[in-house]
Design an enzyme around this catalytic site. Structure first.
Site, PDB file in Angstrom:
ATOM      1  N   ASP A   1      -8.165  15.529  -2.931  1.00 27.07           N
ATOM      2  CA  ASP A   1      -8.056  14.094  -3.158  1.00 27.07           C
ATOM      3  C   ASP A   1      -9.445  13.599  -3.553  1.00 27.07           C
ATOM      4  O   ASP A   1     -10.346  13.496  -2.707  1.00 27.07           O
ATOM      5  CB  ASP A   1      -7.558  13.419  -1.873  1.00 27.07           C
ATOM      6  CG  ASP A   1      -7.572  11.903  -1.991  1.00 27.07           C
ATOM      7  OD1 ASP A   1      -7.983  11.387  -3.047  1.00 27.07           O
ATOM      8  OD2 ASP A   1      -7.177  11.236  -1.009  1.00 27.07           O
TER       9      ASP A   1
ATOM     10  N   GLN B   1     -12.300   9.180  -3.639  1.00 26.31           N
ATOM     11  CA  GLN B   1     -13.635   8.658  -3.277  1.00 26.31           C
ATOM     12  C   GLN B   1     -14.764   9.551  -3.787  1.00 26.31           C
ATOM     13  O   GLN B   1     -15.928   9.277  -3.498  1.00 26.31           O
ATOM     14  CB  GLN B   1     -13.760   8.527  -1.739  1.00 26.31           C
ATOM     15  CG  GLN B   1     -12.809   7.542  -1.111  1.00 26.31           C
ATOM     16  CD  GLN B   1     -13.091   6.090  -1.494  1.00 26.31           C
ATOM     17  OE1 GLN B   1     -14.151   5.753  -2.045  1.00 26.31           O
ATOM     18  NE2 GLN B   1     -12.140   5.225  -1.225  1.00 26.31           N
TER      19      GLN B   1
ATOM     20  N   LYS C   1     -10.877   2.712  -8.976  1.00 29.95           N
ATOM     21  CA  LYS C   1     -12.076   2.896  -8.148  1.00 29.95           C
ATOM     22  C   LYS C   1     -13.263   3.349  -8.995  1.00 29.95           C
ATOM     23  O   LYS C   1     -14.308   3.703  -8.488  1.00 29.95           O
ATOM     24  CB  LYS C   1     -11.798   3.920  -7.047  1.00 29.95           C
ATOM     25  CG  LYS C   1     -10.808   3.417  -5.987  1.00 29.95           C
ATOM     26  CD  LYS C   1     -10.625   4.447  -4.893  1.00 29.95           C
ATOM     27  CE  LYS C   1      -9.379   4.225  -4.072  1.00 29.95           C
ATOM     28  NZ  LYS C   1      -9.480   3.124  -3.122  1.00 29.95           N
TER      29      LYS C   1
ATOM     30  N   HIS D   1      -6.915  10.088   4.069  1.00 35.04           N
ATOM     31  CA  HIS D   1      -6.284   8.771   3.867  1.00 35.04           C
ATOM     32  C   HIS D   1      -4.771   8.914   4.097  1.00 35.04           C
ATOM     33  O   HIS D   1      -4.220  10.002   3.894  1.00 35.04           O
ATOM     34  CB  HIS D   1      -6.567   8.377   2.405  1.00 35.04           C
ATOM     35  CG  HIS D   1      -6.177   7.003   2.015  1.00 35.04           C
ATOM     36  ND1 HIS D   1      -4.900   6.682   1.617  1.00 35.04           N
ATOM     37  CD2 HIS D   1      -6.892   5.855   1.919  1.00 35.04           C
ATOM     38  CE1 HIS D   1      -4.858   5.402   1.289  1.00 35.04           C
ATOM     39  NE2 HIS D   1      -6.054   4.873   1.467  1.00 35.04           N
TER      40      HIS D   1
HETATM   41  N1  PMP Z   1      -7.383   8.732  -1.000  1.00 33.88           N
HETATM   42  C1  PMP Z   1      -8.516   8.143  -0.606  1.00 33.88           C
HETATM   43  C2  PMP Z   1      -9.590   8.987   0.021  1.00 33.88           C
HETATM   44  C3  PMP Z   1      -8.683   6.778  -0.787  1.00 33.88           C
HETATM   45  O1  PMP Z   1      -9.800   6.189  -0.395  1.00 33.88           O
HETATM   46  C4  PMP Z   1      -7.647   6.029  -1.393  1.00 33.88           C
HETATM   47  C5  PMP Z   1      -7.776   4.536  -1.614  1.00 33.88           C
HETATM   48  N2  PMP Z   1      -8.340   3.832  -0.588  1.00 33.88           N
HETATM   49  C6  PMP Z   1      -6.490   6.706  -1.785  1.00 33.88           C
HETATM   50  C7  PMP Z   1      -6.393   8.056  -1.583  1.00 33.88           C
HETATM   51  C8  PMP Z   1      -5.349   5.993  -2.427  1.00 33.88           C
HETATM   52  O2  PMP Z   1      -5.738   5.437  -3.619  1.00 33.88           O
HETATM   53  P1  PMP Z   1      -4.701   4.490  -4.411  1.00 33.88           P
HETATM   54  O3  PMP Z   1      -4.405   3.361  -3.463  1.00 33.88           O
HETATM   55  O4  PMP Z   1      -5.465   4.057  -5.606  1.00 33.88           O
HETATM   56  O5  PMP Z   1      -3.518   5.301  -4.708  1.00 33.88           O
END
Ligand code: PMP
Length: 408
Positions: free
Chosen positions: A197, A200, A223, A120
């Site tokens: 990370d 997910q 999430k 991400h």
């Molecule tokens: N890493 C991954 C794999 C994600 O899917 C996301 C959110 N889509 C994030 C990081 C970032 O999460 P946040 O916006 O809650 O900081």
């Protein structure tokens, strides 16, 4: 018989134009069970105060709520103790904290930071900043056409130059589960630091940080049924001791003089300023809800739904489905495109049927480019989704091309 979890979630009683919502955007954010919503109201009615600071009842109650929440998070992911849990705003802030406090301090020219092409943006952009400022080099693990990492590539790219590896456990576009256990094992051969990370993965797969043995893990409360604005940074105690604070101010100090300050112990020294107590509480109650069901059960509920959905979608000629076929290597994410129709149009048309999906680049432009995609659709499941949700989704998807006068 599946249990009707939706009855616990007030938002699923809501009707738009007489019909309920089919919510398939769980990879972006999830909904809150009544218990979580009520706990926040309860807290504000009875216990609101500034934690850690006051000698009065409300401040002490707020402190207890906040610290109990930290203990619950520690227990949930199998941390050694609650000192290994730092509360942040979200996974993004946790990663930025590590980029500033670990990356800038420990990396230098010639060092390699290993990321994955499937990461991400929030696990790419902070490291670009670190690379620019330290002269360290960014190296990317590549993936095959299904978003899976490649063993030989991992073996080649983790070597004596690799000082830091930061990789998502589950990719947010295709839902691919990456072999983080193998990556961590290999990283140990070269004493590389590993950040996982878990944005997910922690909500969908059982996570035991002791077994996993990563140096750091980050994730977001929103999430996994909790509020927005609460996130977690897990770090092994010995690692956290070695980090400097990223934010400075009240509530993280031991003693302040005019020209110098000594800091509090971990994890407080990383939590400057007034903290999000009701967010932490929402995460504790969300975890209690999740634990009541059980992570193994959550995983199997999602798998059941995913295989039901894929069986219904597989033979649709107008659909391009992405992702690995073996469901043991993916979570409940369904990535797809509809022939001739822009993903944003697909999402908008589905919204007319009260069906919420995501369309776009999913904050993963390097991966999209790698896959030769500008944009795609993503339907993402959580345990509370139902077979009926899938039926409504598949039926509406069948109408998308007709909506734009293409043959269905
Ligand atoms: N890493 C991954 C794999 C994600 O899917 C996301 C959110 N889509 C994030 C990081 C970032 O999460 P946040 O916006 O809650 O900081």
């Amino acid at each position: 018989m599946r249990i009707d979890y939706k009855k616990d979630f007030p938002i699923f009683q809501k009707k738009i134009n007489g019909n309920t919502i089919v919510y398939l955007d769980n990879a972006a954010t999830t909904h809150k069970p009544r218990k979580v919503i009520e706990s926040i109201e309860e807290y504000n009615k009875n216990y609101n105060g500034n934690p850690h600071r006051g000698a009065h009842y409300l401040s002490m109650e707020a402190t207890k709520v906040y610290e109990d929440s930290r203990k619950k998070v520690a227990e949930f992911i199998g941390a050694k103790n609650e000192n290994e849990i730092v509360f942040t705003r979200n996974a993004t802030e946790s990663l930025n904290f590590l980029a500033y406090s670990y990356g800038l301090k420990n990396l230098k020219k010639g060092d390699e930071i290993l990321l994955s092409i499937t990461n991400h943006h929030s696990n790419i952009v902070p490291w670009q900043m670190v690379a620019r400022k330290t002269g360290a080099k960014l190296v990317y693990l590549t993936s095959d056409e299904n978003g899976q990492l490649i063993k030989e590539d991992i073996d080649n790219k983790i070597n004596e130059n690799t000082k830091l590896i930061s990789i998502s456990h589950v990719n947010n576009i295709f839902g691919t589960i990456h072999p983080v256990e193998y990556i961590i094992e290999r990283a140990k051969l070269f004493s590389s630091t590993v950040i996982i990370d878990g944005a997910q993965s922690v909500p969908h797969l059982k996570t035991d940080v002791k077994n996993l043995d990563a140096d750091f893990i980050v994730f977001s409360g929103h999430k996994m049924l909790a509020s927005m604005g609460i996130g977690v940074l897990y770090g092994k105690e010995e690692n956290l001791h070695r980090l400097d604070p990223f934010l400075f101010g009240g509530d993280m100090i031991e003693y302040v003089d005019l020209y110098d300050t000594t800091y509090d112990e971990i994890p407080n020294k990383f939590e400057a300023g007034t903290q999000n107590v009701e967010g932490a509480l929402s995460l504790m109650v969300a975890i209690e809800y999740i634990e009541n069901i059980g992570m193994d059960k959550i995983q199997s509920l999602e798998k059941e739904l995913l295989s039901y959905a894929l069986a219904k979608l597989e033979d649709k000629k107008f659909l391009k489905l992405y992702g690995v076929k073996d469901l043991n290597y993916r979570t409940g994410i369904i990535p797809f495109n509809v022939e001739d129709v822009h993903p944003h149009d697909v999402a908008t048309i589905l919204d007319n049927y009260n069906i919420a999906i995501r369309a776009g680049h999913h904050c993963a432009q390097p991966f999209m480019k790698h896959m030769g995609l500008n944009s795609s659709c993503r339907a993402s499941l959580y345990f509370y989704n139902t077979f009926e949700d899938i039926d409504r989704f598949v039926e509406a998807l069948g109408k998308v091309r007709g909506y734009l006068n293409y043959e269905s």
